[in-house]
Design a protein around this motif. Structure first.
Motif, PDB file in Angstrom:
ATOM      1  N   ALA A   6       6.430 -17.122   2.973  1.00  9.74           N
ATOM      2  CA  ALA A   6       5.262 -16.499   3.607  1.00  9.74           C
ATOM      3  C   ALA A   6       5.629 -15.932   4.980  1.00  9.74           C
ATOM      4  CB  ALA A   6       4.127 -17.505   3.735  1.00  9.74           C
ATOM      5  N   ALA A   7       6.422 -16.645   5.755  1.00  8.79           N
ATOM      6  CA  ALA A   7       6.834 -16.162   7.081  1.00  8.79           C
ATOM      7  C   ALA A   7       7.690 -14.901   6.963  1.00  8.79           C
ATOM      8  CB  ALA A   7       7.591 -17.252   7.828  1.00  8.79           C
ATOM      9  N   ILE A   8       8.571 -14.874   5.976  1.00 10.13           N
ATOM     10  CA  ILE A   8       9.407 -13.686   5.763  1.00 10.13           C
ATOM     11  C   ILE A   8       8.536 -12.490   5.379  1.00 10.13           C
ATOM     12  CG2 ILE A   8      11.217 -12.676   4.320  1.00 10.13           C
ATOM     13  CD1 ILE A   8      12.372 -15.592   4.124  1.00 10.13           C
ATOM     14  N   ILE A   9       7.596 -12.696   4.470  1.00  6.98           N
ATOM     15  CA  ILE A   9       6.705 -11.613   4.038  1.00  6.98           C
ATOM     16  C   ILE A   9       5.875 -11.101   5.214  1.00  6.98           C
ATOM     17  CG2 ILE A   9       4.670 -11.098   2.616  1.00  6.98           C
ATOM     18  CD1 ILE A   9       5.978 -12.992   0.483  1.00  6.98           C
ATOM     19  N   ARG A  10       5.328 -12.008   6.010  1.00  2.00           N
ATOM     20  CA  ARG A  10       4.545 -11.589   7.182  1.00  2.00           C
ATOM     21  C   ARG A  10       5.404 -10.773   8.145  1.00  2.00           C
ATOM     22  NH1 ARG A  10      -0.378 -13.854   7.074  1.00  2.00           N
ATOM     23  NH2 ARG A  10      -0.623 -15.770   5.877  1.00  2.00           N
ATOM     24  N   SER A  11       6.649 -11.191   8.345  1.00  5.35           N
ATOM     25  CA  SER A  11       7.524 -10.453   9.263  1.00  5.35           C
ATOM     26  C   SER A  11       7.848  -9.059   8.713  1.00  5.35           C
ATOM     27  CB  SER A  11       8.803 -11.237   9.557  1.00  5.35           C
ATOM     28  OG  SER A  11       9.682 -11.228   8.460  1.00  5.35           O
ATOM     29  N   THR A  54       6.656   5.548   4.566  1.00  9.66           N
ATOM     30  CA  THR A  54       5.266   5.088   4.590  1.00  9.66           C
ATOM     31  C   THR A  54       4.932   4.429   5.922  1.00  9.66           C
ATOM     32  OG1 THR A  54       5.271   4.777   2.205  1.00  9.66           O
ATOM     33  CG2 THR A  54       3.569   3.610   3.427  1.00  9.66           C
ATOM     34  N   SER A  55       5.918   3.820   6.559  1.00  7.46           N
ATOM     35  CA  SER A  55       5.665   3.134   7.827  1.00  7.46           C
ATOM     36  C   SER A  55       5.129   4.090   8.890  1.00  7.46           C
ATOM     37  CB  SER A  55       6.930   2.446   8.337  1.00  7.46           C
ATOM     38  OG  SER A  55       7.876   3.398   8.791  1.00  7.46           O
ATOM     39  N   GLU A  56       5.496   5.351   8.809  1.00  4.99           N
ATOM     40  CA  GLU A  56       5.053   6.324   9.810  1.00  4.99           C
ATOM     41  C   GLU A  56       3.545   6.538   9.803  1.00  4.99           C
ATOM     42  OE1 GLU A  56       6.882   7.502  12.268  1.00  4.99           O
ATOM     43  OE2 GLU A  56       8.486   6.247  11.448  1.00  4.99           O
ATOM     44  N   THR A  57       2.905   6.360   8.652  1.00  5.70           N
ATOM     45  CA  THR A  57       1.461   6.574   8.552  1.00  5.70           C
ATOM     46  C   THR A  57       0.685   5.284   8.291  1.00  5.70           C
ATOM     47  OG1 THR A  57       1.713   7.152   6.214  1.00  5.70           O
ATOM     48  CG2 THR A  57       1.696   8.975   7.793  1.00  5.70           C
ATOM     49  N   MET A  58       1.389   4.139   8.311  1.00  8.75           N
ATOM     50  CA  MET A  58       0.717   2.855   8.100  1.00  8.75           C
ATOM     51  C   MET A  58       0.012   2.443   9.387  1.00  8.75           C
ATOM     52  SD  MET A  58       2.247  -0.778   6.770  1.00  8.75           S
ATOM     53  CE  MET A  58       2.556  -0.207   5.119  1.00  8.75           C
ATOM     54  N   ASP A  59      -1.300   2.261   9.294  1.00 11.17           N
ATOM     55  CA  ASP A  59      -2.113   1.940  10.460  1.00 11.17           C
ATOM     56  C   ASP A  59      -2.492   0.467  10.550  1.00 11.17           C
ATOM     57  OD1 ASP A  59      -2.259   4.709  11.178  1.00 11.17           O
ATOM     58  OD2 ASP A  59      -3.795   4.959   9.636  1.00 11.17           O
ATOM     59  N   ALA A  60      -2.604  -0.202   9.414  1.00 11.25           N
ATOM     60  CA  ALA A  60      -3.076  -1.588   9.429  1.00 11.25           C
ATOM     61  C   ALA A  60      -2.673  -2.299   8.150  1.00 11.25           C
ATOM     62  CB  ALA A  60      -4.600  -1.634   9.569  1.00 11.25           C
ATOM     63  N   VAL A  61      -2.523  -3.619   8.263  1.00 10.68           N
ATOM     64  CA  VAL A  61      -2.306  -4.481   7.103  1.00 10.68           C
ATOM     65  C   VAL A  61      -3.090  -5.756   7.342  1.00 10.68           C
ATOM     66  CG1 VAL A  61      -0.674  -5.869   5.790  1.00 10.68           C
ATOM     67  CG2 VAL A  61      -0.001  -3.616   6.585  1.00 10.68           C
ATOM     68  N   ASP A  62      -3.864  -6.137   6.349  1.00 10.75           N
ATOM     69  CA  ASP A  62      -4.613  -7.395   6.403  1.00 10.75           C
ATOM     70  C   ASP A  62      -4.157  -8.241   5.215  1.00 10.75           C
ATOM     71  OD1 ASP A  62      -6.461  -9.450   6.782  1.00 10.75           O
ATOM     72  OD2 ASP A  62      -8.087  -8.330   5.808  1.00 10.75           O
ATOM     73  N   LYS A  78      -4.750  -5.815   2.079  1.00 13.30           N
ATOM     74  CA  LYS A  78      -5.359  -4.501   2.234  1.00 13.30           C
ATOM     75  C   LYS A  78      -4.542  -3.786   3.297  1.00 13.30           C
ATOM     76  CE  LYS A  78     -10.238  -5.108   1.172  1.00 13.30           C
ATOM     77  NZ  LYS A  78     -11.588  -5.132   1.759  1.00 13.30           N
ATOM     78  N   THR A  79      -4.303  -2.519   3.077  1.00 14.34           N
ATOM     79  CA  THR A  79      -3.572  -1.731   4.046  1.00 14.34           C
ATOM     80  C   THR A  79      -4.225  -0.375   4.209  1.00 14.34           C
ATOM     81  OG1 THR A  79      -1.381  -0.938   4.714  1.00 14.34           O
ATOM     82  CG2 THR A  79      -1.912  -0.805   2.375  1.00 14.34           C
ATOM     83  N   THR A  80      -4.067   0.195   5.390  1.00 17.95           N
ATOM     84  CA  THR A  80      -4.540   1.544   5.654  1.00 17.95           C
ATOM     85  C   THR A  80      -3.324   2.401   5.936  1.00 17.95           C
ATOM     86  OG1 THR A  80      -6.601   0.693   6.573  1.00 17.95           O
ATOM     87  CG2 THR A  80      -6.047   2.985   7.087  1.00 17.95           C
ATOM     88  N   VAL A  81      -3.159   3.427   5.105  1.00 15.92           N
ATOM     89  CA  VAL A  81      -2.034   4.353   5.218  1.00 15.92           C
ATOM     90  C   VAL A  81      -2.597   5.762   5.208  1.00 15.92           C
ATOM     91  CG1 VAL A  81       0.085   5.192   4.148  1.00 15.92           C
ATOM     92  CG2 VAL A  81      -0.472   2.754   4.050  1.00 15.92           C
ATOM     93  N   GLY A  82      -2.331   6.508   6.258  1.00 16.02           N
ATOM     94  CA  GLY A  82      -2.815   7.885   6.321  1.00 16.02           C
ATOM     95  C   GLY A  82      -4.322   7.985   6.217  1.00 16.02           C
ATOM     96  N   THR A  85      -7.567   3.320   2.757  1.00 15.27           N
ATOM     97  CA  THR A  85      -7.423   1.875   2.654  1.00 15.27           C
ATOM     98  C   THR A  85      -7.392   1.477   1.195  1.00 15.27           C
ATOM     99  OG1 THR A  85      -8.584   1.553   4.741  1.00 15.27           O
ATOM    100  CG2 THR A  85      -8.436  -0.357   3.284  1.00 15.27           C
ATOM    101  N   PHE A  86      -6.457   0.597   0.849  1.00 14.45           N
ATOM    102  CA  PHE A  86      -6.366   0.114  -0.524  1.00 14.45           C
ATOM    103  C   PHE A  86      -5.824  -1.299  -0.533  1.00 14.45           C
ATOM    104  CE2 PHE A  86      -2.786   2.735   0.636  1.00 14.45           C
ATOM    105  CZ  PHE A  86      -1.692   1.959   0.338  1.00 14.45           C
ATOM    106  N   ARG A  87      -6.008  -1.961  -1.657  1.00 13.69           N
ATOM    107  CA  ARG A  87      -5.559  -3.341  -1.842  1.00 13.69           C
ATOM    108  C   ARG A  87      -4.446  -3.336  -2.881  1.00 13.69           C
ATOM    109  NH1 ARG A  87     -10.212  -6.224  -3.008  1.00 13.69           N
ATOM    110  NH2 ARG A  87     -10.243  -7.210  -0.974  1.00 13.69           N
ATOM    111  N   ASN A  88      -3.363  -4.052  -2.563  1.00  8.62           N
ATOM    112  CA  ASN A  88      -2.242  -4.220  -3.487  1.00  8.62           C
ATOM    113  C   ASN A  88      -1.874  -5.690  -3.591  1.00  8.62           C
ATOM    114  OD1 ASN A  88      -1.923  -1.467  -3.857  1.00  8.62           O
ATOM    115  ND2 ASN A  88      -0.227  -1.289  -2.428  1.00  8.62           N
TER     116      ASN A  88
END
Length: 119
Positions: A6-11, A54-62, A78-82, A85-88
């Protein structure tokens, strides 16, 4: 001492948000394989070619939840890209502290917090 999966994924998600490619590269196995609805077990070089921009337009990750067992983990987020917002959900397989495999399952999309039906 080994870090939790979990710590690796969060990082990794934090590194995408802060545009720290070196952190992501250091976390990926040389024999990484990445699969998504668009990619069939692509290698590490192709992953960075296709996915890192994708990192260039990634605004948020929850991150909503992470389940880990042994050398595997699922994360739903959930992430917001460009502006979208979508859930994966992603399935990770590790070799020690290195990510060896990632499989992405695309989920629902949202606009202004409201579900958007895909056609």
């Amino acid at each position: 001492m080994a870090r939790s999966k979990a710590a690796i994924i969060r990082s990794l998600f934090d590194a995408y948000l802060t545009k720290q490619r070196d952190v992501v590269e250091a976390s990926m196995s040389p024999d990484l394989r990445f699969t998504s609805p668009y990619d069939d077990a692509i290698d590490r070089a192709t992953y960075f070619e296709r996915c890192w921009p994708t990192s260039e337009t990634m605004d948020a990750v929850d991150i909503e939840r992470i389940f880990e067992e042994g050398n595997e983990a699922f994360v739903t987020y959930k992430t917001t890209v460009g502006g979208k917002t979508f859930r994966n959900t992603e399935f990770f397989v590790f070799d020690g502290d290195l990510v060896r495999e990632i499989t992405v399952y695309f989920g629902a999309s949202y606009k202004d917090g409201i579900f958007v039906k895909q056609v």
